[in-house]
Design a protein around this motif. Sequence first.
Motif, PDB file in Angstrom:
ATOM      1  N   LYS A  77       0.923  58.072  12.264  1.00 10.41           N
ATOM      2  CA  LYS A  77       2.272  58.059  12.212  1.00 10.41           C
ATOM      3  C   LYS A  77       2.854  57.559  13.547  1.00 10.41           C
ATOM      4  CE  LYS A  77       1.807  62.244   9.190  1.00 10.41           C
ATOM      5  NZ  LYS A  77       2.223  61.918   7.991  1.00 10.41           N
ATOM      6  N   LEU A  78       4.095  56.900  12.977  1.00 10.57           N
ATOM      7  CA  LEU A  78       4.554  56.212  14.067  1.00 10.57           C
ATOM      8  C   LEU A  78       6.188  56.520  14.034  1.00 10.57           C
ATOM      9  CD1 LEU A  78       4.795  53.738  16.427  1.00 10.57           C
ATOM     10  CD2 LEU A  78       4.586  52.443  14.458  1.00 10.57           C
ATOM     11  N   ALA A  79       6.765  56.710  15.281  1.00  8.11           N
ATOM     12  CA  ALA A  79       7.982  56.513  15.547  1.00  8.11           C
ATOM     13  C   ALA A  79       8.415  55.340  16.327  1.00  8.11           C
ATOM     14  CB  ALA A  79       8.712  58.070  15.907  1.00  8.11           C
ATOM     15  N   VAL A  80       9.355  54.635  16.102  1.00  8.54           N
ATOM     16  CA  VAL A  80       9.726  53.586  16.903  1.00  8.54           C
ATOM     17  C   VAL A  80      11.189  53.974  17.299  1.00  8.54           C
ATOM     18  CG1 VAL A  80      10.485  51.134  17.084  1.00  8.54           C
ATOM     19  CG2 VAL A  80       8.543  51.988  15.383  1.00  8.54           C
ATOM     20  N   VAL A  81      11.529  54.100  18.426  1.00  7.76           N
ATOM     21  CA  VAL A  81      12.549  54.588  19.151  1.00  7.76           C
ATOM     22  C   VAL A  81      13.423  53.315  19.511  1.00  7.76           C
ATOM     23  CG1 VAL A  81      13.735  55.746  21.248  1.00  7.76           C
ATOM     24  CG2 VAL A  81      11.535  56.629  19.923  1.00  7.76           C
ATOM     25  N   GLY A  82      14.761  53.323  19.342  1.00  5.85           N
ATOM     26  CA  GLY A  82      15.775  52.029  19.484  1.00  5.85           C
ATOM     27  C   GLY A  82      16.993  52.304  19.062  1.00  5.85           C
ATOM     28  N   ASP A  83      17.725  51.010  19.123  1.00  7.43           N
ATOM     29  CA  ASP A  83      19.046  50.835  18.668  1.00  7.43           C
ATOM     30  C   ASP A  83      18.837  49.965  17.408  1.00  7.43           C
ATOM     31  OD1 ASP A  83      21.578  50.339  18.058  1.00  7.43           O
ATOM     32  OD2 ASP A  83      22.202  49.720  19.764  1.00  7.43           O
ATOM     33  N   PHE A  84      18.663  50.126  16.489  1.00  8.06           N
ATOM     34  CA  PHE A  84      18.464  49.453  15.117  1.00  8.06           C
ATOM     35  C   PHE A  84      19.874  48.617  14.713  1.00  8.06           C
ATOM     36  CE2 PHE A  84      14.970  52.293  15.687  1.00  8.06           C
ATOM     37  CZ  PHE A  84      14.102  51.328  16.067  1.00  8.06           C
ATOM     38  N   SER A  85      20.878  49.237  15.065  1.00 14.10           N
ATOM     39  CA  SER A  85      22.373  48.651  14.693  1.00 14.10           C
ATOM     40  C   SER A  85      22.424  47.162  15.114  1.00 14.10           C
ATOM     41  CB  SER A  85      23.297  49.411  15.209  1.00 14.10           C
ATOM     42  OG  SER A  85      23.509  49.352  16.493  1.00 14.10           O
ATOM     43  N   VAL A  86      21.667  46.736  16.271  1.00 12.32           N
ATOM     44  CA  VAL A  86      21.811  45.385  16.680  1.00 12.32           C
ATOM     45  C   VAL A  86      21.450  44.309  15.451  1.00 12.32           C
ATOM     46  CG1 VAL A  86      21.445  46.079  18.939  1.00 12.32           C
ATOM     47  CG2 VAL A  86      19.305  45.297  17.689  1.00 12.32           C
ATOM     48  N   TYR A  87      20.533  44.718  14.631  1.00  8.63           N
ATOM     49  CA  TYR A  87      20.081  44.092  13.412  1.00  8.63           C
ATOM     50  C   TYR A  87      20.964  43.766  12.118  1.00  8.63           C
ATOM     51  CZ  TYR A  87      15.831  44.327  16.045  1.00  8.63           C
ATOM     52  OH  TYR A  87      14.906  44.421  17.154  1.00  8.63           O
ATOM     53  N   SER A  88      21.483  42.773  11.816  1.00 13.76           N
ATOM     54  CA  SER A  88      22.409  42.662  10.630  1.00 13.76           C
ATOM     55  C   SER A  88      21.853  42.717   9.303  1.00 13.76           C
ATOM     56  CB  SER A  88      23.369  41.491  10.875  1.00 13.76           C
ATOM     57  OG  SER A  88      22.676  40.468  10.874  1.00 13.76           O
TER      58      SER A  88
END
Length: 121
Positions: A77-88
């Motif tokens: 299982k994986l959780a990726v942490v970040g700000d994904f709003s930068v992708y359109s």
Amino acid sequence: MNVRKIRKNNIDIAVVDSEDTLVNEVSTAFDFFATLQYDSGCDRFVLKQSHFTKDFFDLKTGLAGNVLQKLVNYRMKLAVVGDFSVYSSKSLKDFIYEMNSGKDVFFLNSEENAIDKLSSV
């Protein structure tokens, strides 16, 4: 690279701290996760958005699908942490939504949320 082992709800989670890009291609990605699992004794991982090459977030490359499918097949299982709003990309937003609705892979905005999610599924 530093790996912290966190235990929550009797579940061990490996949190990776690194300044490097760790996931660049399918073959090396799986080796990385297998080594991480062996070294940490965990099958749940928290990585940062910056640990993945930009191609990972371009679904046309197939990198995300292939890497994540291997993780699921091997019951990791994986959780990726970040700000994904930068992708359109609408397809990426839909992909993230679908992943977050499942039980294996999550894209979250904080390490705390990632640990909470991974310790409850």
